[in-house]
Design an enzyme around this catalytic site. Sequence first.
Site, short mmCIF file in Angstrom:
data_model
loop_
_atom_site.label_atom_id
_atom_site.label_comp_id
_atom_site.label_asym_id
_atom_site.label_seq_id
_atom_site.Cartn_x
_atom_site.Cartn_y
_atom_site.Cartn_z
CG HIS A 1 -1.68 -0.88 1.17
ND1 HIS A 1 -2.77 -1.24 2.23
CD2 HIS A 1 -2.20 -2.17 0.46
CE1 HIS A 1 -3.50 -2.27 2.14
NE2 HIS A 1 -2.93 -2.72 1.21
CB CYS B 1 -2.98 1.34 -17.40
SG CYS B 1 -4.12 0.25 -16.82
#
Length: 754
Positions: free
Chosen positions: A366, A679
């Site tokens: 994260h 992407c």
Amino acid sequence: MRSPSAGPRLLLRRLREVMAEPIAAQERLDKIVVLIAANMVAEVCSVYLLRADGVLELFSTEGLNRAAVHHTGLKVGEGLVGLIAASAQPLNLADAQSHPAFAYKPETGEEIYNSFLGVPILRAGRMLGVLVVQNQAHRTYSDEEIEALQTTSMVIAEMVAAGEIELAPKQGSGLDLRRPMHLTGLALADGVGLGHVVLHEPRVVVTNLIAEDAGHELARLHLALERLRLSLDDMLERREVARDGEHRDVLEAYAMFARDRGWARKMEEAIRNGLTAEAAAEKVQSDTRAQMLRSTDPYLRERLHDLDDLANRLMRELVGRAGEQFATLPRDAVLVARNMGAAELLDYERDRLRGLVLEEGNPTSHITIVAKALGIPVVGQVATVVSLAEAGDAIIVDGESGDVHLRPPPDIENAFADRVRFRARRQAGYRRLRNKPSVTKDGTAIALHLNAGLLVDMPQLEESGAAGVGLFRTELLFMVAARLPRVSEQEELYRQVLEAVGDRPINFRSLDIGGDKLLPYLRSVEEENPALGWRAIRLGLDRPALLRTQIRALLKAAAGRELRLMFPMVTMVKEYRAARALVDREIRHLRRHGHPIAETLRYGVMIEVPSLLFELDELLEEVDFVSVGSNDLFQFMTATDRGNTRVSSRYDPVSVPFLRALRLIVEKAEALHVPVSLCGEMAGQPLTAMVLIALGFRTISMPPASIGPVKEMVRSLDLGRLRARLLPRLEPGCWSGDLRAFLKAYAEENGIPV
């Protein structure tokens, strides 16, 4: 009769007197070993300190041959002293010479001594050296004597680290703890940062080591422990953590540790031996950390961060700094931490952060994802950096190579400052390209979009000149929140994002959580292969309320305009159909209750799982657009865990098999007139972006900092000529060379900046 603790307390008082004397460093250390020997009734006391080259050098001795000082050395693991340094455990022997690890050093004259007691000299769990006492008689030292020697070693460690003993070893052995250090880790987020260390969990500097009144220090410890326990109980009672979940399990474990009598007893014993309460807390934690770092038990190593945090909280209670907020950051702050949560990073002022260094961390954690979104260079897996760095130290973070320079010498600092200035000049050049079209020399327009996930990313649309947002990672909002965001909170964020985007296109990806993207407030399941497990669309379909809540927020936020929604990690077309059915259900619900919703809705799918390549025709008949997630698709096609440093660099996406798969997707999409984009990391590097454009991609999405370099490449590219050179090499049996080397050479020959 003297009580067992009287000896250590008397010794500590005498050590303090020696430290106050205006004498040279070596003389001070020599006096210290004499004091220890006398107090322990030992014929020998020796201090070995760990040099930068991994050798434990004899720095001072009482009883051994003084000529051996600065000339005798043992490697870590060699001899009894080396064994103590390797294990971070005391060694108590009645007959040292019969021990299999005994290493005879004739220059010391220690052959006449039989009993041996050695303890590690530790600070913050970091090995600094070994303290030894010896006697001729065969004897086993008592537990009280071991504890006394450990207490004394802790004081020596603090003196060395604080510079009170400025040791200058002969022949430049380099023990100086303040010396420049070059550390290496894993490059997690691109960029270079120069600045000064800010410890995310700053250690409380213990300035008062030696207690005047043991009873008073015990009372202070008990009061601080009680305050710590109450604060944890209060945390457990808060509304946001009252429900069950992994976060509550962690806090309950903290509360359990805080009530552990064994932990308290160890600190009480250290106080009775003459330390202050905070020095006792640091000593016990340093001993525990050194032992746990050497443990092979993964559960124990995972608990280390919890115990460190608990010890830090207790230290802050003891010095009256509990609950303190972040101090004002320097203008060039580089955060140094063992690990930290994504939300914690957002507590800091972004415009003052120059970099982040972690002892842990990986490419998919994260904190890495959020730091990348904020444009902060990150290096992870830098062993012991928290122990080595002090607040305010000069530091350089190289997010390209994974190098960290702590307290760099002037020539290194100047070289990196030049590099930062060069990057700044290049960025200024890229900004001049911002409003120029992204078109190849032979007239092909390429849409350069950016990846985003937070509202703070939106200003970079204008700054970079991006044509839109190719990937909006909606999970970042969930990852930085302390609890599950409500529909209204999600709706407000999505509305602000849409307003910031204006007329540009934006693709919202539905929640891609699970696997390695765990949310603290959602109960997770243990999985051996989380990347292949219960995540993304799988979790969303199994927990439809979670996905429907997000869809409802998106539909309401996009009222009166177009909403482009794509689903991640779709493996079969039937998963896409199930997800679309949830959207249809929400549309009916909102219309029935009179809510304005998106005027038009475009459905998309992320192509990330190889199985979908064999249902492309069926998929492309049903969707409005597709986007290739190159990171996951490459990971799954090559069975390469991109979080595993042993294999993550083993295979190259610029290889025939992977480029053929990408070309197949483009050709199928073109044939059915379905817009296709990509992407992923490939899009953000000029060389690999050049390959994607040659394969037929006309829209690619990347981090904001990559827009300028990729646009510069696009405007220098003759696309027709490149396709003529590259595409034949992808045909079966046509070529078996190194494609990346070929492309680099091609770019150089044709003046294409990659």
